[in-house]
Design an enzyme around this catalytic site. Structure first.
Site, PDB file in Angstrom:
ATOM      1  N   GLY A  28       0.750  -1.260   0.000  1.00 29.31           N
ATOM      2  CA  GLY A  28       0.000   0.000   0.000  1.00 29.31           C
ATOM      3  C   GLY A  28       0.776   1.305   0.000  1.00 29.31           C
ATOM      4  O   GLY A  28       0.179   2.352   0.188  1.00 29.31           O
ATOM      5  N   TYR A  43     -10.552   2.100  10.494  1.00 25.74           N
ATOM      6  CA  TYR A  43     -11.053   3.435  10.857  1.00 25.74           C
ATOM      7  C   TYR A  43     -12.282   3.274  11.743  1.00 25.74           C
ATOM      8  O   TYR A  43     -13.036   2.302  11.607  1.00 25.74           O
ATOM      9  CB  TYR A  43     -11.386   4.234   9.577  1.00 25.74           C
ATOM     10  CG  TYR A  43     -11.822   5.644   9.861  1.00 25.74           C
ATOM     11  CD1 TYR A  43     -11.026   6.494  10.625  1.00 25.74           C
ATOM     12  CD2 TYR A  43     -13.043   6.132   9.388  1.00 25.74           C
ATOM     13  CE1 TYR A  43     -11.440   7.789  10.914  1.00 25.74           C
ATOM     14  CE2 TYR A  43     -13.457   7.421   9.667  1.00 25.74           C
ATOM     15  CZ  TYR A  43     -12.647   8.241  10.431  1.00 25.74           C
ATOM     16  OH  TYR A  43     -13.058   9.520  10.717  1.00 25.74           O
ATOM     17  N   TYR A  49     -18.874   8.320   5.182  1.00 23.63           N
ATOM     18  CA  TYR A  49     -17.834   7.289   5.018  1.00 23.63           C
ATOM     19  C   TYR A  49     -18.317   6.144   4.116  1.00 23.63           C
ATOM     20  O   TYR A  49     -17.532   5.319   3.658  1.00 23.63           O
ATOM     21  CB  TYR A  49     -17.360   6.779   6.380  1.00 23.63           C
ATOM     22  CG  TYR A  49     -15.994   6.136   6.327  1.00 23.63           C
ATOM     23  CD1 TYR A  49     -14.855   6.852   6.004  1.00 23.63           C
ATOM     24  CD2 TYR A  49     -15.842   4.780   6.600  1.00 23.63           C
ATOM     25  CE1 TYR A  49     -13.609   6.262   5.949  1.00 23.63           C
ATOM     26  CE2 TYR A  49     -14.596   4.167   6.542  1.00 23.63           C
ATOM     27  CZ  TYR A  49     -13.489   4.915   6.218  1.00 23.63           C
ATOM     28  OH  TYR A  49     -12.246   4.318   6.160  1.00 23.63           O
TER      29      TYR A  49
HETATM   30  N1  LIG Z   1      -6.221   8.259   5.307  1.00 28.22           N
HETATM   31  C1  LIG Z   1      -7.062   8.087   6.304  1.00 28.22           C
HETATM   32  O1  LIG Z   1      -7.757   9.017   6.753  1.00 28.22           O
HETATM   33  C2  LIG Z   1      -7.162   6.735   6.952  1.00 28.22           C
HETATM   34  C3  LIG Z   1      -7.715   6.618   8.248  1.00 28.22           C
HETATM   35  C4  LIG Z   1      -7.850   5.351   8.804  1.00 28.22           C
HETATM   36  C5  LIG Z   1      -7.456   4.234   8.080  1.00 28.22           C
HETATM   37  N2  LIG Z   1      -6.926   4.381   6.827  1.00 28.22           N
HETATM   38  C6  LIG Z   1      -6.554   3.180   6.083  1.00 28.22           C
HETATM   39  O2  LIG Z   1      -5.168   3.185   5.865  1.00 28.22           O
HETATM   40  C7  LIG Z   1      -4.892   2.345   4.748  1.00 28.22           C
HETATM   41  C8  LIG Z   1      -3.902   3.035   3.823  1.00 28.22           C
HETATM   42  O3  LIG Z   1      -4.478   4.141   3.217  1.00 28.22           O
HETATM   43  P1  LIG Z   1      -3.755   5.539   3.065  1.00 28.22           P
HETATM   44  O4  LIG Z   1      -4.585   6.519   3.796  1.00 28.22           O
HETATM   45  O5  LIG Z   1      -2.302   5.431   3.366  1.00 28.22           O
HETATM   46  O6  LIG Z   1      -3.982   5.884   1.518  1.00 28.22           O
HETATM   47  P2  LIG Z   1      -3.168   5.472   0.181  1.00 28.22           P
HETATM   48  O7  LIG Z   1      -4.059   5.875  -0.938  1.00 28.22           O
HETATM   49  O8  LIG Z   1      -1.821   6.053   0.198  1.00 28.22           O
HETATM   50  O9  LIG Z   1      -3.068   3.886   0.289  1.00 28.22           O
HETATM   51  C9  LIG Z   1      -4.067   3.005  -0.174  1.00 28.22           C
HETATM   52  C10 LIG Z   1      -3.336   1.940  -0.973  1.00 28.22           C
HETATM   53  O10 LIG Z   1      -4.200   0.867  -1.346  1.00 28.22           O
HETATM   54  C11 LIG Z   1      -3.665   0.375  -2.573  1.00 28.22           C
HETATM   55  N3  LIG Z   1      -4.598  -0.510  -3.259  1.00 28.22           N
HETATM   56  C12 LIG Z   1      -5.832  -0.181  -3.760  1.00 28.22           C
HETATM   57  N4  LIG Z   1      -6.365  -1.266  -4.360  1.00 28.22           N
HETATM   58  C13 LIG Z   1      -5.467  -2.285  -4.219  1.00 28.22           C
HETATM   59  C14 LIG Z   1      -5.452  -3.641  -4.618  1.00 28.22           C
HETATM   60  N5  LIG Z   1      -6.480  -4.182  -5.297  1.00 28.22           N
HETATM   61  N6  LIG Z   1      -4.361  -4.390  -4.329  1.00 28.22           N
HETATM   62  C15 LIG Z   1      -3.311  -3.869  -3.655  1.00 28.22           C
HETATM   63  N7  LIG Z   1      -3.279  -2.579  -3.235  1.00 28.22           N
HETATM   64  C16 LIG Z   1      -4.346  -1.804  -3.524  1.00 28.22           C
HETATM   65  C17 LIG Z   1      -3.407   1.675  -3.334  1.00 28.22           C
HETATM   66  O11 LIG Z   1      -2.631   1.481  -4.491  1.00 28.22           O
HETATM   67  C18 LIG Z   1      -2.725   2.500  -2.268  1.00 28.22           C
HETATM   68  O12 LIG Z   1      -1.337   2.289  -2.264  1.00 28.22           O
HETATM   69  C19 LIG Z   1      -6.242   2.006   4.130  1.00 28.22           C
HETATM   70  O13 LIG Z   1      -6.691   0.759   4.612  1.00 28.22           O
HETATM   71  C20 LIG Z   1      -7.119   3.107   4.679  1.00 28.22           C
HETATM   72  O14 LIG Z   1      -8.490   2.776   4.669  1.00 28.22           O
HETATM   73  C21 LIG Z   1      -6.762   5.601   6.269  1.00 28.22           C
END
Ligand SMILES: NC(=O)c1ccc[n+]([C@@H]2O[C@H](COP(=O)([O-])OP(=O)(O)OC[C@H]3O[C@@H](n4cnc5c(N)ncnc54)[C@H](O)[C@@H]3O)[C@@H](O)[C@H]2O)c1
Length: 290
Positions: A14, A149, A159
């Protein structure tokens, strides 16, 4: 630096760009002495900078769609080849809702897209663990973390179907955590992180307002991506060997708050403005928007 992960090896899903939580985890894990393999989709590799991060950290990037069992099998094989055997940790940092992307509201979901949301954001976590377990890829006392989250437990406006995906993700952590713990002493946890300004985060409706609200509500303020990375490392380290099947809030205290002085101040100001507007006979309430 604490050398917290000296001698440990793991796969990080990710990391898209430097805003990504996984990007910060990758950098911090290497600083703490770990060897890592980076993975993301082939499309993300074209759009993002995962390969550059791999080059910078002196490691390999292996493209894999986390919804494809075949891709995951190839990824785990390639990682074991790279590490010369089993490894110790996995970070699942993946989330995406095609319904959110297409602007479909929660009471007008496309069910085909809902399946995709659940597959990408939650079932992929099961797939990663099932493939790893079948290949006996993870050392005893290993650690697996996924990012969640608070919308999994509480309804947060906007959401959408990601709330259901996160609820499923957290349930998978408990169910698989039981099996992996019992058999291999491998722990499985989710970290429930503050809203964070990343590419995935920007898909959340009204992220700026939500971030400001969470920040005002949290006695310690919002946790950043770097703060989150530090917390993830503790779960990969040997200092948390008996923590498993948990959803761990990493949110500056938000999840235990009802109302804070800083949030109340804004609310009261708004209330005063609304009362003044009411007096001036301005119709300001649209009930349908609640
Ligand atoms: N940003 C926020 O506010 C927040 C808060 C709580 C939790 N999260 C969670 O943190 C995690 C990371 O998200 P982030 O905020 O760093 O954003 P980000 O967009 O940088 O990361 C999301 C990643 O998921 C990857 N991805 C999407 N589809 C995929 C697939 N089919 N196979 C493999 N990888 C795939 C994307 O390429 C990306 O790298 C997620 O689970 C997100 O829900 C984010």
């Amino acid at each position: 630096m604490y050398n917290l992960l000296k001698g440990k090896k793991g796969i990080i899903f990710g990391a898209l760009n430097e805003k990504s939580i996984a990007w910060q985890v990758a950098q911090r894990a290497v600083e703490e002495g770990a060897q890592i393999v980076l993975t993301n989709t082939a499309m993300a590799a074209r759009m993002g900078e995962t390969q550059e991060l791999a080059d910078k950290l002196g490691t390999i990037f292996v493209p894999a769609d986390a919804t494809s069992v075949e891709d995951l099998e190839l990824l785990i094989d390639r990682a074991m080849e790279h590490f010369g055997g089993k490894f110790d940790f996995i970070l699942h940092s993946i989330g995406m809702s095609p319904n959110v992307r297409k602007g479909r509201k929660y009471d007008d979901l496309d069910y085909g897209l809902l399946q995709k949301t659940l597959d990408i954001s939650a079932i992929s976590f099961h797939k990663v663990m099932q493939v790893a377990r079948k290949k006996d890829a993870i050392n005893e006392w290993g650690s697996i973390v996924a990012l969640s989250y608070i919308a999994a437990q509480r309804t947060l406006y906007g959401y959408n179907d990601m709330a259901d995906a996160k609820a499923l993700l957290e349930s998978i952590a408990r169910s698989f955590g039981y099996i992996y713990g019992r058999e291999k002493r491998i722990r499985v946890n989710t970290i429930s992180q503050s809203p964070t300004p990343t590419t995935a985060g920007s898909g959340v409706m009204g992220l700026d307002g939500l971030m400001d609200f969470s920040n005002r509500m949290s006695p310690l303020g919002n946790a950043t991506a770097l703060d989150c990375a530090d917390y993830v490392l503790t779960l990969f380290s040997d200092l948390t060997r008996k923590v498993t099947m948990q959803n761990l809030f990493h949110d500056g205290g938000f999840s235990s708050m009802g109302m804070s002085r800083r949030a109340m101040k804004i609310y009261s100001q708004q209330l005063a403005e609304m009362a003044a507007a009411e007096e001036a006979n301005i119709i300001f309430q649209d009930v349908s928007r609640r």
